[in-house]
Write an enzyme that holds these catalytic residues in place. Structure first.
Site, PDB file in Angstrom:
ATOM      1  N   ASP A   1       0.832  -1.225   0.000  1.00  0.00           N
ATOM      2  CA  ASP A   1       0.000   0.000   0.000  1.00  0.00           C
ATOM      3  C   ASP A   1       0.855   1.259   0.000  1.00  0.00           C
ATOM      4  OD1 ASP A   1       0.696  -0.346   2.735  1.00  0.00           O
ATOM      5  OD2 ASP A   1      -1.292   0.209   3.493  1.00  0.00           O
TER       6      ASP A   1
ATOM      7  N   ASP B   1      -5.526  -0.346   6.001  1.00  0.00           N
ATOM      8  CA  ASP B   1      -6.370  -0.797   7.116  1.00  0.00           C
ATOM      9  C   ASP B   1      -7.554   0.138   7.314  1.00  0.00           C
ATOM     10  OD1 ASP B   1      -4.192  -2.419   7.225  1.00  0.00           O
ATOM     11  OD2 ASP B   1      -3.408  -1.618   9.101  1.00  0.00           O
TER      12      ASP B   1
ATOM     13  N   TYR C   1       9.253  -1.583  10.128  1.00  0.00           N
ATOM     14  CA  TYR C   1       8.251  -1.177   9.135  1.00  0.00           C
ATOM     15  C   TYR C   1       8.754   0.053   8.371  1.00  0.00           C
ATOM     16  CZ  TYR C   1       3.635   0.010   7.221  1.00  0.00           C
ATOM     17  OH  TYR C   1       2.592   0.286   6.380  1.00  0.00           O
TER      18      TYR C   1
ATOM     19  N   SER D   1      -6.360  -1.069  15.733  1.00  0.00           N
ATOM     20  CA  SER D   1      -6.171   0.377  15.912  1.00  0.00           C
ATOM     21  C   SER D   1      -6.875   1.162  14.810  1.00  0.00           C
ATOM     22  CB  SER D   1      -4.684   0.734  16.023  1.00  0.00           C
ATOM     23  OG  SER D   1      -3.992   0.354  14.867  1.00  0.00           O
TER      24      SER D   1
ATOM     25  N   GLU E   1      -3.284   7.520  12.946  1.00  0.00           N
ATOM     26  CA  GLU E   1      -2.420   6.381  13.306  1.00  0.00           C
ATOM     27  C   GLU E   1      -0.942   6.810  13.260  1.00  0.00           C
ATOM     28  OE1 GLU E   1      -3.394   2.737  13.430  1.00  0.00           O
ATOM     29  OE2 GLU E   1      -1.308   2.201  13.856  1.00  0.00           O
TER      30      GLU E   1
ATOM     31  N   SER F   1      -3.068  -8.244  16.682  1.00  0.00           N
ATOM     32  CA  SER F   1      -3.012  -9.517  15.943  1.00  0.00           C
ATOM     33  C   SER F   1      -2.920  -9.316  14.453  1.00  0.00           C
ATOM     34  CB  SER F   1      -4.265 -10.351  16.182  1.00  0.00           C
ATOM     35  OG  SER F   1      -4.887 -10.005  17.313  1.00  0.00           O
ATOM     36  N   GLY F   2      -2.817  -8.076  14.017  1.00  0.00           N
ATOM     37  CA  GLY F   2      -2.769  -7.839  12.578  1.00  0.00           C
ATOM     38  C   GLY F   2      -4.154  -7.807  11.954  1.00  0.00           C
ATOM     39  N   LEU F   3      -5.201  -7.571  12.758  1.00  0.00           N
ATOM     40  CA  LEU F   3      -6.557  -7.460  12.208  1.00  0.00           C
ATOM     41  C   LEU F   3      -7.061  -6.014  12.299  1.00  0.00           C
ATOM     42  CD1 LEU F   3      -8.218 -10.732  13.582  1.00  0.00           C
ATOM     43  CD2 LEU F   3      -7.161 -10.338  11.344  1.00  0.00           C
ATOM     44  N   SER F   4      -6.112  -5.112  12.451  1.00  0.00           N
ATOM     45  CA  SER F   4      -6.402  -3.673  12.408  1.00  0.00           C
ATOM     46  C   SER F   4      -7.293  -3.174  13.531  1.00  0.00           C
ATOM     47  CB  SER F   4      -7.009  -3.283  11.056  1.00  0.00           C
ATOM     48  OG  SER F   4      -6.098  -3.573  10.045  1.00  0.00           O
TER      49      SER F   4
END
Ligand code: GLA
Length: 343
Positions: free
Chosen positions: A32, A160, A211, A120, A148, A115-118
């Site tokens: 992205d 996300d 990142y 936040s 963010e 957990s990487g499922l957004s």
């Protein structure tokens, strides 16, 4: 306008009830912020914010999963300094939205945190709507992305927040991050294939510096060979250190092939693209972990599983699988859900 107080879920005195979903990314990670392609879908798990505008010049939110409330001054200047940690995301939204009235309410999330499922992104989008954001979903996503970034210091992309704001019932979203054009891709009927998310058990620390390093490496590559959205394998081969751009360029192609395979009902081909994507994230992009690799290997070897890959930033968190219904007895089966909305 709907009388929200009379709708299901609105407790007495709550003038506002909003829900923003989390997301799972089926394929296309670390593309992205490089202007590439991805195929996320919003999921039914997410964040609900209930409450009402307040007369104090601050936002006060209590959370069912956090011991301390978020208390954020409307004039907050540095969201990254706010305590407790979860309040930074609320502060990020206040910083970007600059609401003129305070707000008092509660936050309730059904997403597993980190957990990487957004979780936040879903919190940011829900808080922005609750605090009165009123505009197109893409602008909501963009505001939440900025929130963010100022809250966490991580130069995240917009995937996300976009999935949370723009989700569509029954569809994944084929997103081109250069144009922000979203093409809805119908998900297979649930008697043919389901999406199952399995946690690796490793809490994902969105290692901010790792990142940011990946993003910077992609920007250096783009400065040499032009936008990675349009780069060819031959362009990539000219780079002194081709691995980062190679991941993005090959991942963009996998996203296209995966979307075509889904449209053609070729679930085996779709699964193969997922496995190849994981491989690229593991070897070229180096964002996987031993736990994630073992989990992907085990899931891919399970009868009825078409494909599996890490989902999101990596460094721990979840694996997403495409499988025949009933093939897996672990994890959460998730369906493609609508985006953020007021209730
Ligand atoms: C995180 C970021 C997204 C995206 C993914 C990796 O979830 O917030 O913008 O870069 O990692 O695809």
């Amino acid at each position: 306008m709907t009388d929200v107080a009379n709708l299901e879920g609105a407790a007495d005195g709550d003038a506002v009830v909003v829900f923003a979903p989390g997301r799972v990314n089926l394929i296309g990670d670390h593309t992205d912020y490089a202007g590439g392609l991805a195929l996320p879908m919003a999921i039914p798990l997410g964040t609900t914010v209930r409450g009402r505008p307040g007369d104090d010049a601050r936002v006060v939110l209590t959370s069912t999963s956090q011991s301390e409330p978020a208390t954020v001054d409307l004039a907050v200047t540095d969201p990254a300094e706010v305590e407790p940690g979860w309040a930074r995301y609320v502060a990020g939204v206040v910083h970007e939205l600059r609401p003129t009235r305070g707000f008092v309410g509660t936050v309730d999330s059904t997403l597993p945190l980190g957990s990487g499922l957004s979780s936040s992104a879903s919190l940011e989008v829900a808080v922005a709507l609750a605090l009165g954001f009123d505009g197109p979903p893409r602008e909501l996503a963009s505001l939440a992305q900025r929130a963010e970034q100022v809250a966490s210091g991580v130069p995240c992309g917009i995937m996300d927040q976009l999935a949370s704001a723009c989700g569509l019932d029954g569809h994944a979203l084929l997103v081109d991050f250069t144009t922000l054009v979203i093409e809805p891709v119908p998900m297979p009927p649930p008697d043919e294939a389901v999406v199952v998310v399995v946690h690796s058990g490793e809490h994902r620390e969105l290692v901010g510096s790792a990142y940011a390093d990946r993003r910077a490496a992609c920007e250096r590559a783009a400065a040499e060979i032009g936008p990675l959205h349009d780069a060819t394998p031959a362009d990539v081969a000219r780079l002194a250190e081709p691995r980062w751009a190679r991941h993005v360029v090959t991942e963009n192609e996998r996203v296209r092939r995966f979307a075509s395979a889904l449209a053609a009902g070729d679930l085996v081909a779709a699964g193969q693209e997922m496995v190849a994507s994981h491989d690229s994230l593991r070897t070229d992009f180096a964002v996987s972990t031993d736990r994630l690799n073992e989990l992907v290997d085990r899931l891919v070897a399970t009868p009825g599983v078409f494909g599996a890959r890490l989902t999101g930033a990596g460094f721990g968190g979840c694996v997403v699988t495409l499988a025949r219904p009933g093939a897996l007895t672990e994890g959460w089966t998730v369906t493609a859900a609508p985006g953020a909305h007021r209730r």
